[in-house]
Design a protein around this motif. Structure first.
Motif, PDB file in Angstrom:
ATOM      1  N   ALA A  14       0.803  -1.212   0.000  1.00 37.78           N
ATOM      2  CA  ALA A  14       0.000   0.000   0.000  1.00 37.78           C
ATOM      3  C   ALA A  14       0.841   1.269   0.000  1.00 37.78           C
ATOM      4  O   ALA A  14       0.311   2.361  -0.152  1.00 37.78           O
ATOM      5  CB  ALA A  14      -0.915   0.007   1.224  1.00 37.78           C
ATOM      6  N   ARG A  55      -5.270  -8.085   4.386  1.00 38.26           N
ATOM      7  CA  ARG A  55      -6.532  -7.695   3.741  1.00 38.26           C
ATOM      8  C   ARG A  55      -7.699  -8.383   4.426  1.00 38.26           C
ATOM      9  O   ARG A  55      -8.057  -9.502   4.075  1.00 38.26           O
ATOM     10  CB  ARG A  55      -6.514  -8.091   2.265  1.00 38.26           C
ATOM     11  N   ASP A  57     -10.790  -7.964   4.183  1.00 35.28           N
ATOM     12  CA  ASP A  57     -11.962  -8.176   3.336  1.00 35.28           C
ATOM     13  C   ASP A  57     -11.758  -9.276   2.300  1.00 35.28           C
ATOM     14  O   ASP A  57     -12.665  -9.641   1.583  1.00 35.28           O
ATOM     15  CB  ASP A  57     -12.344  -6.882   2.622  1.00 35.28           C
ATOM     16  N   SER A  58     -10.562  -9.842   2.250  1.00 28.67           N
ATOM     17  CA  SER A  58     -10.242 -10.872   1.271  1.00 28.67           C
ATOM     18  C   SER A  58     -10.793 -12.218   1.713  1.00 28.67           C
ATOM     19  O   SER A  58     -10.663 -12.604   2.871  1.00 28.67           O
ATOM     20  CB  SER A  58      -8.732 -10.973   1.086  1.00 28.67           C
TER      21      SER A  58
END
Length: 124
Positions: A14, A55, A57-58
């Motif tokens: 990121a 992550r 949300d993965s």
């Protein structure tokens, strides 16, 4: 030390590219070690696991992957440090270089099936 590299590797995906005008850090002044193809694949998967674990949300970021992937990362780095006689700055630079390469390629999800097989065969 290795645990902090797990988090640092995840943050690299990121982070914006480093400004070329910035003074080099201690880690940046160390040349990354040339790994064998097998060891580079292990390192690449270890870094990929750190990316996936970061992550939430993965779908791939399951608790099992977060736990076993972190263990794979730790074991892989410890083994590489022993095998290649790397000190902390050299290992840090090697991980960062691999993380930057993987982040730039953006193929972490495509690597997961092969990395999961590697994780399974590791026995961790």
């Amino acid at each position: 030390m290795i645990e902090s590299l797990f988090l640092a590797a995840a943050l690299i995906q990121a982070a914006p590219p480093q400004d070329q005008g910035s003074p080099p850090t201690e880690a940046a002044s160390v040349t990354p070690v040339q790994l064998s193809a097998e060891d580079r694949a292990r390192l690449r998967c270890a870094v990929a696991f750190s990316f996936v674990a970061a992550r939430p949300d993965s779908a791939a970021a399951t608790p099992e992957i977060k736990t076993r992937g972190r263990e794979f990362f730790v074991v892989t780095l410890a083994d590489l440090m022993d095998s290649y006689k790397l000190d902390r700055p050299a290992m840090n630079q090697t991980v960062r270089a691999e993380a930057q390469s993987l982040a730039k390629a953006g193929d972490t999800d495509a690597m997961m099936p092969a990395c999961l097989l590697m994780l399974q065969s590791s026995g961790l």
